[in-house]
Scaffold this motif. Structure first.
Motif, PDB file in Angstrom:
ATOM      1  N   LEU A   6       0.819  -1.219   0.000  1.00  0.00           N
ATOM      2  CA  LEU A   6       0.000   0.000   0.000  1.00  0.00           C
ATOM      3  C   LEU A   6       0.851   1.267   0.000  1.00  0.00           C
ATOM      4  O   LEU A   6       0.339   2.352  -0.305  1.00  0.00           O
ATOM      5  N   ASN A   7       2.127   1.149   0.343  1.00  0.00           N
ATOM      6  CA  ASN A   7       3.007   2.314   0.239  1.00  0.00           C
ATOM      7  C   ASN A   7       3.109   2.805  -1.207  1.00  0.00           C
ATOM      8  O   ASN A   7       3.404   3.984  -1.458  1.00  0.00           O
ATOM      9  N   LEU A   8       2.865   1.911  -2.149  1.00  0.00           N
ATOM     10  CA  LEU A   8       2.950   2.305  -3.556  1.00  0.00           C
ATOM     11  C   LEU A   8       1.853   3.289  -3.950  1.00  0.00           C
ATOM     12  O   LEU A   8       1.986   3.991  -4.955  1.00  0.00           O
ATOM     13  N   LEU A   9       0.771   3.358  -3.177  1.00  0.00           N
ATOM     14  CA  LEU A   9      -0.278   4.340  -3.480  1.00  0.00           C
ATOM     15  C   LEU A   9       0.262   5.758  -3.394  1.00  0.00           C
ATOM     16  O   LEU A   9      -0.073   6.620  -4.216  1.00  0.00           O
ATOM     17  N   LEU A  10       1.101   6.013  -2.396  1.00  0.00           N
ATOM     18  CA  LEU A  10       1.687   7.343  -2.240  1.00  0.00           C
ATOM     19  C   LEU A  10       2.597   7.661  -3.427  1.00  0.00           C
ATOM     20  O   LEU A  10       2.589   8.783  -3.961  1.00  0.00           O
ATOM     21  N   THR A  11       3.370   6.669  -3.845  1.00  0.00           N
ATOM     22  CA  THR A  11       4.253   6.854  -5.001  1.00  0.00           C
ATOM     23  C   THR A  11       3.443   7.095  -6.267  1.00  0.00           C
ATOM     24  O   THR A  11       3.754   7.990  -7.062  1.00  0.00           O
ATOM     25  N   LEU A  12       2.391   6.301  -6.471  1.00  0.00           N
ATOM     26  CA  LEU A  12       1.546   6.461  -7.657  1.00  0.00           C
ATOM     27  C   LEU A  12       0.890   7.836  -7.684  1.00  0.00           C
ATOM     28  O   LEU A  12       0.822   8.480  -8.743  1.00  0.00           O
ATOM     29  N   ASP A  13       0.428   8.287  -6.535  1.00  0.00           N
ATOM     30  CA  ASP A  13      -0.207   9.604  -6.469  1.00  0.00           C
ATOM     31  C   ASP A  13       0.780  10.692  -6.886  1.00  0.00           C
ATOM     32  O   ASP A  13       0.443  11.617  -7.642  1.00  0.00           O
ATOM     33  N   ALA A  14       2.017  10.609  -6.402  1.00  0.00           N
ATOM     34  CA  ALA A  14       3.032  11.607  -6.749  1.00  0.00           C
ATOM     35  C   ALA A  14       3.378  11.551  -8.233  1.00  0.00           C
ATOM     36  O   ALA A  14       3.508  12.582  -8.903  1.00  0.00           O
ATOM     37  N   LEU A  15       3.537  10.353  -8.780  1.00  0.00           N
ATOM     38  CA  LEU A  15       3.871  10.210 -10.199  1.00  0.00           C
ATOM     39  C   LEU A  15       2.765  10.758 -11.099  1.00  0.00           C
ATOM     40  O   LEU A  15       3.031  11.465 -12.079  1.00  0.00           O
ATOM     41  N   LEU A  16       1.517  10.460 -10.775  1.00  0.00           N
ATOM     42  CA  LEU A  16       0.411  10.932 -11.608  1.00  0.00           C
ATOM     43  C   LEU A  16       0.203  12.433 -11.467  1.00  0.00           C
ATOM     44  O   LEU A  16      -0.218  13.100 -12.416  1.00  0.00           O
ATOM     45  N   ALA A  17       0.490  12.973 -10.289  1.00  0.00           N
ATOM     46  CA  ALA A  17       0.332  14.412 -10.099  1.00  0.00           C
ATOM     47  C   ALA A  17       1.445  15.192 -10.781  1.00  0.00           C
ATOM     48  O   ALA A  17       1.210  16.257 -11.362  1.00  0.00           O
ATOM     49  N   GLU A  18       2.672  14.677 -10.729  1.00  0.00           N
ATOM     50  CA  GLU A  18       3.820  15.396 -11.275  1.00  0.00           C
ATOM     51  C   GLU A  18       4.036  15.100 -12.769  1.00  0.00           C
ATOM     52  O   GLU A  18       4.576  15.929 -13.493  1.00  0.00           O
ATOM     53  N   GLY A  19       3.676  13.895 -13.201  1.00  0.00           N
ATOM     54  CA  GLY A  19       3.877  13.524 -14.597  1.00  0.00           C
ATOM     55  C   GLY A  19       5.319  13.260 -14.975  1.00  0.00           C
ATOM     56  O   GLY A  19       5.651  13.190 -16.159  1.00  0.00           O
ATOM     57  N   SER A  20       6.185  13.109 -13.967  1.00  0.00           N
ATOM     58  CA  SER A  20       7.593  12.814 -14.240  1.00  0.00           C
ATOM     59  C   SER A  20       8.205  12.120 -13.044  1.00  0.00           C
ATOM     60  O   SER A  20       7.780  12.324 -11.898  1.00  0.00           O
ATOM     61  N   VAL A  21       9.234  11.313 -13.337  1.00  0.00           N
ATOM     62  CA  VAL A  21       9.933  10.610 -12.271  1.00  0.00           C
ATOM     63  C   VAL A  21      10.693  11.599 -11.393  1.00  0.00           C
ATOM     64  O   VAL A  21      10.680  11.497 -10.158  1.00  0.00           O
TER      65      VAL A  21
END
Length: 296
Positions: A6-21
């Protein structure tokens, strides 16, 4: 199949919001390489590329666009769940509390408690229910928020308790009763006819034990389950009722009360609740209201 991280949800949220690694890495204070590894794990978990190279940037896949509107609220809800509760705003509190008490409590403390609660939290409602026994199940299952009574061996060992006030037994007679014109002695008290109070209807109480200690017993004409019933009979007959003094204050209006000529220890009436409510700010506030009302 293993449970997802479930920690990946935080990562996914950041990636989708920023649009870049790189942007997501800065947002979460991670290195770009760590974020790239997390993106690879997300792709394995979802079975989708999520962010796809387009020129010098990344564009979201259709699945990523579908997830973007769902992931943000999920992350926000999880973060709110793990934060300390917001400060209690009594003027905005809308809640009903159930209190289980014996008769006499509402008559003596209810009006003052209601005035205190209404002035501080007008949206709060109180519900008083009778206390026919000492079973602590209602506190455990949450059907009752608070209870008043004497802490005993039968009280649940896990319950929280707090003393409210000290009380003692007094004798009560109607106006004009023969005993009211003479100094009550243990012999005169025992010689009268009595109304006894027992919720189970059989057990001898502390009054009978104190009489037995001096070689006396009382003539019990009738047994009732509660204080109000005992006082009603004392009001209309020559029976003697023996009740807690402070707990029955207003119930004894118009009756004659006298100190018992017996060696009876005072007792403590306490507030009881289940420990799962310790951290509930509204419940803690109400406990303070009850305690201060009874101490007034």
């Amino acid at each position: 199949m293993s449970d997802p991280d479930l920690n990946l949800l935080l990562t996914l949220d950041a990636l989708l919001a920023e649009g870049s690694v790189a942007g997501a890495a800065r947002r979460l204070r991670l290195s770009p390489s760590a974020m790239s590894r997390s993106l690879a794990r997300l792709r394995d978990a979802t079975g989708d590329p999520l962010l796809v190279r387009a020129g010098r940037g990344l564009v979201p896949s259709p699945r990523a666009l579908e997830l973007r509107d769902r992931v943000g609220p999920l992350v926000q809800e999880a973060q709110a769940t793990l934060r300390p509760a917001a400060a209690l705003k009594l003027e905005q509190l809308e809640r009903e509390f159930t209190l289980r008490t014996r008769e006499g409590f509402v008559e003596n403390f209810g009006a003052a408690l209601l005035a205190r609660v209404s002035s501080e939290a007008p949206g709060v409602r109180l519900r008083f229910v009778p206390k026919p026994d000492r079973d602590s199940t209602p506190l455990r299952d949450g059907s009752v928020d608070l209870e008043t009574g004497i802490v005993s061996a039968s009280s649940g060992p896990e319950l929280r308790t707090q003393a409210l006030f000290r009380d003692r037994f007094v004798g009560v007679l109607r106006e004009g009763h023969a005993l009211a014109r003479r100094k009550p002695t243990a012999q005169r008290y025992a010689a009268g006819r009595h109304v006894a109070i027992s919720r189970r209807g059989t057990s001898p109480g502390p009054v009978d034990e104190a009489l037995a200690a001096v070689g006396l017993s009382r003539d019990i004409a009738v047994t009732v389950a509660g204080f109000a019933e005992a006082l009603a009979l004392a009001r209309g007959t020559d029976l003697i009722a023996t009740v807690p003094e402070r707990h029955t204050g207003h119930l004894r209006d118009g009756l004659v009360s006298f100190e018992l000529p017996l060696a009876l220890e005072p007792f403590t009436v306490s507030l009881l609740w289940h420990p799962r409510m310790d951290g509930d700010a509204a419940h803690r506030w109400l406990r303070g209201c009850v305690r201060e009302t009874c101490a007034a």
